[in-house]
Design an enzyme around this catalytic site. Structure first.
Site, PDB file in Angstrom:
ATOM      1  N   CYS A   1       0.818  -1.225   0.000  1.00 53.54           N
ATOM      2  CA  CYS A   1       0.000   0.000   0.000  1.00 53.54           C
ATOM      3  C   CYS A   1       0.846   1.268   0.000  1.00 53.54           C
ATOM      4  O   CYS A   1       0.315   2.361  -0.164  1.00 53.54           O
ATOM      5  CB  CYS A   1      -0.941  -0.015   1.196  1.00 53.54           C
ATOM      6  SG  CYS A   1      -1.817  -1.567   1.331  1.00 53.54           S
TER       7      CYS A   1
ATOM      8  N   HIS B   1      -3.398   6.904   2.966  1.00 64.45           N
ATOM      9  CA  HIS B   1      -3.799   5.550   2.553  1.00 64.45           C
ATOM     10  C   HIS B   1      -5.113   5.215   3.252  1.00 64.45           C
ATOM     11  O   HIS B   1      -5.272   5.458   4.448  1.00 64.45           O
ATOM     12  CB  HIS B   1      -2.695   4.568   2.940  1.00 64.45           C
ATOM     13  CG  HIS B   1      -3.088   3.134   2.791  1.00 64.45           C
ATOM     14  ND1 HIS B   1      -3.776   2.666   1.702  1.00 64.45           N
ATOM     15  CD2 HIS B   1      -2.885   2.053   3.602  1.00 64.45           C
ATOM     16  CE1 HIS B   1      -3.984   1.371   1.842  1.00 64.45           C
ATOM     17  NE2 HIS B   1      -3.455   0.975   2.993  1.00 64.45           N
TER      18      HIS B   1
ATOM     19  N   ASN C   1      -9.992  -0.735   1.193  1.00 68.21           N
ATOM     20  CA  ASN C   1      -8.540  -0.596   1.041  1.00 68.21           C
ATOM     21  C   ASN C   1      -8.130  -1.136  -0.326  1.00 68.21           C
ATOM     22  O   ASN C   1      -8.175  -2.338  -0.556  1.00 68.21           O
ATOM     23  CB  ASN C   1      -7.866  -1.375   2.182  1.00 68.21           C
ATOM     24  CG  ASN C   1      -6.359  -1.323   2.126  1.00 68.21           C
ATOM     25  OD1 ASN C   1      -5.774  -0.900   1.125  1.00 68.21           O
ATOM     26  ND2 ASN C   1      -5.722  -1.750   3.196  1.00 68.21           N
TER      27      ASN C   1
HETATM   28  N1  COA Z   1     -17.880  -9.614  11.320  1.00 67.97           N
HETATM   29  C1  COA Z   1     -18.217  -9.926  12.573  1.00 67.97           C
HETATM   30  N2  COA Z   1     -17.332 -10.331  13.505  1.00 67.97           N
HETATM   31  C2  COA Z   1     -16.053 -10.412  13.125  1.00 67.97           C
HETATM   32  C3  COA Z   1     -15.624 -10.091  11.821  1.00 67.97           C
HETATM   33  C4  COA Z   1     -16.597  -9.678  10.898  1.00 67.97           C
HETATM   34  N3  COA Z   1     -16.297  -9.341   9.620  1.00 67.97           N
HETATM   35  N4  COA Z   1     -14.288 -10.245  11.736  1.00 67.97           N
HETATM   36  C5  COA Z   1     -13.879 -10.672  12.956  1.00 67.97           C
HETATM   37  N5  COA Z   1     -14.937 -10.759  13.785  1.00 67.97           N
HETATM   38  C6  COA Z   1     -14.962 -11.171  15.190  1.00 67.97           C
HETATM   39  C7  COA Z   1     -13.796 -12.085  15.534  1.00 67.97           C
HETATM   40  O1  COA Z   1     -14.116 -13.421  15.240  1.00 67.97           O
HETATM   41  C8  COA Z   1     -13.638 -11.828  16.993  1.00 67.97           C
HETATM   42  O2  COA Z   1     -14.606 -12.541  17.682  1.00 67.97           O
HETATM   43  P1  COA Z   1     -14.264 -13.225  19.109  1.00 67.97           P
HETATM   44  O3  COA Z   1     -13.916 -12.079  20.003  1.00 67.97           O
HETATM   45  O4  COA Z   1     -15.537 -13.914  19.429  1.00 67.97           O
HETATM   46  O5  COA Z   1     -13.097 -14.128  18.847  1.00 67.97           O
HETATM   47  C9  COA Z   1     -13.985 -10.352  17.154  1.00 67.97           C
HETATM   48  O6  COA Z   1     -14.783 -10.012  15.996  1.00 67.97           O
HETATM   49  C10 COA Z   1     -12.781  -9.453  17.199  1.00 67.97           C
HETATM   50  O7  COA Z   1     -11.939  -9.803  16.099  1.00 67.97           O
HETATM   51  P2  COA Z   1     -10.603  -9.065  15.801  1.00 67.97           P
HETATM   52  O8  COA Z   1      -9.981  -9.610  14.560  1.00 67.97           O
HETATM   53  O9  COA Z   1      -9.779  -9.079  17.045  1.00 67.97           O
HETATM   54  O10 COA Z   1     -11.169  -7.603  15.514  1.00 67.97           O
HETATM   55  P3  COA Z   1     -10.496  -6.217  15.606  1.00 67.97           P
HETATM   56  O11 COA Z   1     -11.181  -5.409  16.596  1.00 67.97           O
HETATM   57  O12 COA Z   1      -8.995  -6.291  15.650  1.00 67.97           O
HETATM   58  O13 COA Z   1     -10.879  -5.619  14.161  1.00 67.97           O
HETATM   59  C11 COA Z   1      -9.906  -5.215  12.025  1.00 67.97           C
HETATM   60  C12 COA Z   1     -10.405  -6.261  12.994  1.00 67.97           C
HETATM   61  C13 COA Z   1      -9.334  -5.945  10.811  1.00 67.97           C
HETATM   62  C14 COA Z   1     -11.072  -4.357  11.601  1.00 67.97           C
HETATM   63  C15 COA Z   1      -8.826  -4.324  12.688  1.00 67.97           C
HETATM   64  O14 COA Z   1      -7.900  -5.140  13.364  1.00 67.97           O
HETATM   65  C16 COA Z   1      -8.092  -3.453  11.710  1.00 67.97           C
HETATM   66  O15 COA Z   1      -8.666  -2.628  11.033  1.00 67.97           O
HETATM   67  N6  COA Z   1      -6.758  -3.599  11.629  1.00 67.97           N
HETATM   68  C17 COA Z   1      -5.938  -2.839  10.710  1.00 67.97           C
HETATM   69  C18 COA Z   1      -5.831  -3.597   9.433  1.00 67.97           C
HETATM   70  C19 COA Z   1      -5.239  -2.760   8.321  1.00 67.97           C
HETATM   71  O16 COA Z   1      -5.265  -1.561   8.333  1.00 67.97           O
HETATM   72  N7  COA Z   1      -4.716  -3.458   7.334  1.00 67.97           N
HETATM   73  C20 COA Z   1      -4.280  -2.855   6.136  1.00 67.97           C
HETATM   74  C21 COA Z   1      -2.839  -2.757   6.058  1.00 67.97           C
HETATM   75  S1  COA Z   1      -2.390  -1.956   4.572  1.00 67.97           S
END
Ligand code: COA
Length: 336
Positions: free
Chosen positions: A118, A258, A288
């Site tokens: 990215c 980004h 993204n």
């Molecule tokens: N819908 C519903 N629930 C979901 C889900 C979805 N699409 N994706 C994950 N969950 C659930 C998980 O299973 C987990 O459940 P549990 O607590 O029962 O195990 C819970 O939600 C939390 O999951 P987690 O992955 O820890 O969520 P999070 O709060 O970290 O959010 C992101 C996930 C991806 C939104 C967040 O981590 C993020 O935006 N990270 C940055 C990623 C990024 O910018 N990447 C690009 C790089 S260029």
């Protein structure tokens, strides 16, 4: 940072998006999720995806044509093509070579791809700046394009919700008025944390030797880890870029970041003390789009009048590698 010998002018920007829209509600047909869950955590409502034969090369070609038209530069005048992609549809020929052919550029100019995920556009601009500064090339096409929808694991609801497809392009040229449109640029990487976002391309060992365990296919991401790393370093990094250029945040008109997560964008916005009208966000509609994200946000916001020309902007990005980077640029009249 490169000390400019020959200054660089940003001559044109363009973008391209696939037509097919996948909303958060559509994703509920694939797995247990909801619009509310996705939107509140990421700021994304929908994303565009390629369909059928269309891929990142097609999107990159369209974006390149648009940028060249805005720059009023004929493809035959381009003397270098740099394509940035997180994962090109073909490892070879490079996307840049495909685009050279599609643009009908008959001269044997160099064309190559870079992989900085990215941060690709900022890496590409940094390379282009060095080539222009040295006098080696005059007119350079930088195209950033990704078809993430083919690379995500559509069974992984925590990653596949984030990504979309698109392309952005920028034509840069040797400036003939002594003004450099890249006021400051910086790129960084830290391979020690490369396992935060991975996309493997495993082949098979020679059948006559011991085989190895291939890694799983599709984009694998430690979302929490990425979030924690980027939220910690990026706001401070962007602020530093501005101060090391001898500027104050209030002297810059726009932040074009980004588009990975609205909460990360807001953290940078807060650090710079910018009001919403100074910050470009389109994550709600496109998710993204990896390498395409920054040039797409730039070109679209200018086209739609959100960003006025005759202004300055700070661009910043981060992605797999981990890579990150930033640039302070002048946006002259006529680039879009
Ligand atoms: N819908 C519903 N629930 C979901 C889900 C979805 N699409 N994706 C994950 N969950 C659930 C998980 O299973 C987990 O459940 P549990 O607590 O029962 O195990 C819970 O939600 C939390 O999951 P987690 O992955 O820890 O969520 P999070 O709060 O970290 O959010 C992101 C996930 C991806 C939104 C967040 O981590 C993020 O935006 N990270 C940055 C990623 C990024 O910018 N990447 C690009 C790089 S260029």
């Amino acid at each position: 940072m490169v000390k400019s010998l020959i200054p660089l002018r940003i001559a044109g920007v363009g973008y391209s998006l696939p037509e097919t829209v996948i909303t958060n509600d559509d994703l509920t047909k694939l797995y247990d999720t909801s619009d509310e869950w996705i939107y509140t955590r990421t700021g994304i409502k929908e994303r565009r995806v390629v369909s059928g034969e269309q891929n990142a090369i097609d999107l990159g070609f369209e974006a390149s044509k648009n940028a060249l038209a805005k720059a009023k530069i004929d493809p035959s005048e381009i003397d270098l093509i740099i394509a940035a992609s997180s994962a090109p549809p073909d490892l070879y020929p490079a996307i840049a070579c495909h685009i050279q052919a599609r643009l009908g550029i008959k001269t044997q100019i160099p064309a190559f791809d870079i992989t900085a995920a990215c941060t690709g556009l900022i890496y590409g601009l940094s390379i282009a700046k060095a080539y222009i500064a040295s006098g080696m090339y005059k007119n350079i096409l930088i195209v950033a394009t990704d078809n993430n929808s083919r690379l995500v694991n559509w069974e992984d609801r925590s990653t596949s919700i984030l990504f979309g497809d698109g392309a952005g392009a920028m034509v840069v040229t040797a400036s003939d008025d002594g003004v450099d449109d890249v006021i400051a640029i910086d790129i960084k990487s830290d391979g020690h944390i490369g396992d935060l976002i991975e996309l493997s391309f495993d082949g098979k060992n020679c059948p006559l030797v011991e085989q190895y365990e291939p890694k799983p296919t599709g984009i694998r991401m430690n979302g929490k880890g990425v979030y924690a790393f980027v939220a910690k370093i990026l706001p401070h990094y962007v602020e530093n870029l501005i101060t090391s250029a001898g500027m104050k945040a209030e002297e810059i008109d726009y932040l074009i970041p980004h588009q990975a997560n609205i909460r990360i964008i807001q953290a940078v916005q807060e650090r710079l003390g910018y009001s919403d009208d100074k910050v470009v966000t389109n994550i709600k509609y496109y998710g993204n789009t990896s390498a395409a994200s920054i040039p797409l946000a730039l070109a679209e916001s200018v086209e739609k009048g959100k960003v006025k020309l005759g202004s300055t902007a700070v661009l910043c990005g981060f992605g797999a590698g981990m890579t990150w980077g930033g640039a302070i640029v002048r946006l002259r009249e006529g680039i879009c």
